[in-house]
Motif scaffolding. Sequence first.
Motif: not given
Length: 590
Positions: A404, A415-416, A421, A423, A425-426, A430, A440
């Motif tokens: 990503r 990332l969000a 992408i 949720e 995967e996020v 993380k 982040e």
Amino acid sequence: MHTSTLRPVLKAFFALLVLMMGTWASPAAAWWQKDWAYRKAVTIDTSPSGVNVSGPIGRTLVLVRLHSGNFTFTDALENGADIRFVDSDDKNPLPYHIESYDSKNGVATVWVSLPVLSGGEKKQIWLYFGNKNAPVGEDVKGSFDPDYTLAYHFSEGPGQPTEDKTANGNNALNAPTGIEDSAIVGHGGHFVGQGGITVNDAPSLAMTPGAPFTFTAWVKPDNLGGDQQLFSRGGMVIGISAGMPYVAVGSGRAAATAAVKQGDWTHIGVVADGTTLKIYVNGVEAGAVSVALPAIAGPITLGGTLVGSLDEVRLSKTARPAAMLLAMANAEGPSNKLVGVSDTAEKQGNGGGVLFFIVSKLEPVDAFIIGLCMILLTMAISLMVAKIRYLNAADKGNAQFFTRFNAMHEELVPLAQVQGITEPEVAFIKTTSPLARLYEMGIAELDVRRKHGSARALSAEAVEAMRAAVDAVYVEENQKLDKLMVILTIAISGGPFIGLLGTVIGVMTVFGGVAMAGDVNVNAIAPGIAAALLATIAGLACAIPALFGYNYLNGRISALADQMRVFIDRLITRLAEMQADAAQMREAAE
């Protein structure tokens, strides 16, 4: 550490422990009777590795020699009343009797009757002991098969008539001139050529025309001169002439081609099968004559003109096979190739094997130290597995994050907010990726400066402040990686010393106990020392896996730390460039 993480670790650890114990354990059948605490394997070997005889032998009386090197006299009753011999099926007790048993000096001789024995085999039977409430179990008369008509051990005291050990009761009328204490087996009868001992005629000793017959005995002549008779009855004589064994019946005479040695024990056997009279020396045929025995009656004289000693004299009303005589000579002689007693004993409830025997001899302090080492080993293995799982997840999360990150090109966003992408995967990235957490924090620091209205390129001080914030996350990530790694260093450096401490204390305890008891023999010392050495083995078993695991984990942790440090430099530089590009665009727009 989570239970789901520990469970597979513990399963693997105990599976390995069971496998190790299995390699130490010897094959074991079911326990004969629970009242007996110990047993040993006794092997009768007629294969090439033992006596190397061929052909059927039949029911056989074998000699089992016990000594402090192969038997723990302190674990048995003082008179040996609790010893039992059980057949290879571990169900059927075997007839036996004790000729001598000296628990103080650690020496015993026991005769065991095997129902069937053949050449070229290894037969295993069991010796049980360790029942303090056991009654006397020996069966002297039942040890000899019905074809034996007379058997003398010469185990009586000086001046006492020699006793027949078979059920026939053919006792001698008198005693030998003297008793030799160190005969081939226990005591022996000593003769000085003045008449020997006499046995009256009896129905069980009848010798009909052409009937089979066997005579066996151990002889040790003090000199080889003249004609020394070992056995005489009617017209039959068995003796030594000028050192050469012979047998004579009427006009038939067979002289051996092998001589006896002065002052040495020699096994002599004579077998009549109805057509041939053969003479054996140390179990090997050494002469023969074609003659059938006539009817022979009257008293028997043993050692009549012998100047020397006799031991284990036996008469049989059957022609014993050559294989039996060879086995007999080897089992009772100094070579003792036929019978072997295991050096280790199995304890009831342990399933058998060397390891279980040694563990049963552990002192409390050694058991505590071994337990401590095993706890430390379990903690080390659990930590290593947990760390490997964490590092594997981190590698997977970092790989997914980089996919990503590289797709975002110049404009970095949280990332969000990355296009496409999801949720889950996020959340996964993380949770697992240390690089994502650094990322982040860097994005968050840049957003703070943007919210405060900074439209200019970042100053050197601002860049360092952002780097310091990301470095704080870097330190936290390194702390996670290094957390509890001290357990491995303790196992590596402390495990061997803890084990060595247990061994030294155990050895000291063993020697102290031996000194107090005054019992200095291998069997008293070896089990305790072997048990004490288990503490050192436990310490090394704790340290060696921890050492390998620490080096492996340290390499992976260092690689991940370097990856994070490189990423921080790359991230801060890119964020500063983004801010500078944004400032130039505003200036151009104005």
